[in-house]
Design a protein around this motif. Structure first.
Motif, PDB file in Angstrom:
ATOM      1  N   GLU A 157       0.829  -1.218   0.000  1.00  0.00           N
ATOM      2  CA  GLU A 157       0.000   0.000   0.000  1.00  0.00           C
ATOM      3  C   GLU A 157       0.857   1.259   0.000  1.00  0.00           C
ATOM      4  OE1 GLU A 157      -3.329   0.263  -0.404  1.00  0.00           O
ATOM      5  OE2 GLU A 157      -3.266  -1.897  -0.695  1.00  0.00           O
ATOM      6  N   GLU A 158       1.946   1.215   0.745  1.00  0.00           N
ATOM      7  CA  GLU A 158       2.826   2.378   0.818  1.00  0.00           C
ATOM      8  C   GLU A 158       3.504   2.602  -0.533  1.00  0.00           C
ATOM      9  OE1 GLU A 158       6.447   4.083   3.596  1.00  0.00           O
ATOM     10  OE2 GLU A 158       5.346   2.295   4.237  1.00  0.00           O
ATOM     11  N   ALA A 159       3.943   1.516  -1.166  1.00  0.00           N
ATOM     12  CA  ALA A 159       4.565   1.616  -2.490  1.00  0.00           C
ATOM     13  C   ALA A 159       3.572   2.192  -3.502  1.00  0.00           C
ATOM     14  CB  ALA A 159       5.053   0.242  -2.932  1.00  0.00           C
ATOM     15  N   LEU A 160       2.343   1.728  -3.426  1.00  0.00           N
ATOM     16  CA  LEU A 160       1.301   2.215  -4.332  1.00  0.00           C
ATOM     17  C   LEU A 160       1.043   3.705  -4.107  1.00  0.00           C
ATOM     18  CD1 LEU A 160      -0.703   1.183  -6.464  1.00  0.00           C
ATOM     19  CD2 LEU A 160      -2.355   0.885  -4.628  1.00  0.00           C
ATOM     20  N   LEU A 161       1.044   4.138  -2.860  1.00  0.00           N
ATOM     21  CA  LEU A 161       0.847   5.549  -2.533  1.00  0.00           C
ATOM     22  C   LEU A 161       1.987   6.398  -3.089  1.00  0.00           C
ATOM     23  CD1 LEU A 161      -0.842   7.674  -1.013  1.00  0.00           C
ATOM     24  CD2 LEU A 161       0.511   7.158   1.020  1.00  0.00           C
ATOM     25  N   SER A 185       1.459  -5.815 -11.205  1.00  0.00           N
ATOM     26  CA  SER A 185       0.643  -5.741  -9.994  1.00  0.00           C
ATOM     27  C   SER A 185       0.363  -4.288  -9.622  1.00  0.00           C
ATOM     28  CB  SER A 185       1.362  -6.468  -8.856  1.00  0.00           C
ATOM     29  OG  SER A 185       0.703  -6.228  -7.632  1.00  0.00           O
ATOM     30  N   PHE A 186       1.434  -3.463  -9.662  1.00  0.00           N
ATOM     31  CA  PHE A 186       1.249  -2.041  -9.340  1.00  0.00           C
ATOM     32  C   PHE A 186       0.322  -1.353 -10.341  1.00  0.00           C
ATOM     33  CE2 PHE A 186       5.380  -2.184  -6.848  1.00  0.00           C
ATOM     34  CZ  PHE A 186       4.747  -2.032  -5.634  1.00  0.00           C
ATOM     35  N   MET A 187       0.467  -1.663 -11.624  1.00  0.00           N
ATOM     36  CA  MET A 187      -0.377  -1.058 -12.649  1.00  0.00           C
ATOM     37  C   MET A 187      -1.847  -1.445 -12.436  1.00  0.00           C
ATOM     38  SD  MET A 187       1.121   0.975 -14.644  1.00  0.00           S
ATOM     39  CE  MET A 187      -0.048   1.122 -15.940  1.00  0.00           C
ATOM     40  N   SER A 188      -2.074  -2.699 -12.105  1.00  0.00           N
ATOM     41  CA  SER A 188      -3.437  -3.179 -11.868  1.00  0.00           C
ATOM     42  C   SER A 188      -4.047  -2.461 -10.666  1.00  0.00           C
ATOM     43  CB  SER A 188      -3.409  -4.671 -11.629  1.00  0.00           C
ATOM     44  OG  SER A 188      -4.669  -5.130 -11.215  1.00  0.00           O
ATOM     45  N   ARG A 189      -3.270  -2.327  -9.624  1.00  0.00           N
ATOM     46  CA  ARG A 189      -3.780  -1.671  -8.404  1.00  0.00           C
ATOM     47  C   ARG A 189      -3.973  -0.164  -8.637  1.00  0.00           C
ATOM     48  NH1 ARG A 189       0.098  -3.970  -3.922  1.00  0.00           N
ATOM     49  NH2 ARG A 189      -1.212  -2.758  -2.510  1.00  0.00           N
TER      50      ARG A 189
END
Length: 193
Positions: A157-161, A185-189
């Motif tokens: 979650e932190e990486a995505l933020l 995974s990051f692109m999907s999220r």
């Protein structure tokens, strides 16, 4: 002929009575009622004036004077009772007003506390946003490969933020440097945000 004359006299008598009521009596009664209503609307107390006037008439004086005393005695008792009832009601309403004032003061305090907490929350959110902006600037000053290594090491979650805060161009460069499964995974999220 006498029978015809008698009927004619009766009709004349009835006509005179009808004429009297239609022309004299009904208009006088209507005028008196109309004047009474108009004077009452203008604030003139017609009933008291009529009592005053009638008190000068000898026979009527006895009737009104006795009636007024009885009415005054009854009125005093009923008025005292009404006053005590109204005073009790006033006391009850005063207590209710005090209770409502206390409730208003309590709600005012709550509202002040909520406003203060909203201000604190807004300041915290502003600080958090400033920190995220600073983090994004830090990533922008780094090479994409180094930024990708750091973001890969962060919890999901932190990486995505962090990724969502950087510019689109830098995000593309960072994702390009990442492992393809992790980048997917990051692109999907990011797409589901």
């Amino acid at each position: 002929m006498k029978l015809g004359e008698s009927m004619s006299e009766k009709e004349n008598s009835h006509n005179k009575i009808q004429w009297f009521f239609l022309v004299i009596f009904i208009p006088i009664v209507f005028t008196i009622i109309l004047i009474t209503v108009i004077l009452s609307l203008l604030g003139f107390n017609v009933i008291d004036k009529a009592k005053e006037f009638s008190s000068n008439i000898p026979i009527v004086t006895e009737y009104f004077s006795n009636d007024d005393k009885a009415v005054e005695e009854v009125d005093v008792v009923s008025l005292e009772q009404t006053i005590s009832e109204q005073q009790a009601e006033v006391d009850q309403l005063q207590k209710e007003i005090e209770r409502k004032d206390e409730e208003i003061a309590r709600l005012g305090n709550e509202m002040t506390q909520l406003e203060q907490s909203q201000i604190v929350e807004a300041e915290l959110a502003n600080q958090a946003q400033q920190e995220l902006d600073n983090i994004a600037k830090t990533y922008e000053s780094m090479k994409p490969k180094n930024a990708a290594n750091i973001i890969s090491a962060l919890p999901g979650e932190e990486a995505l933020l962090h990724l969502s805060q950087v510019s689109i161009e830098l995000r593309a460069e960072i994702l390009e440097e990442m492992d393809s499964e992790q980048a997917a995974s990051f692109m999907s999220r990011l797409a589901n945000q």
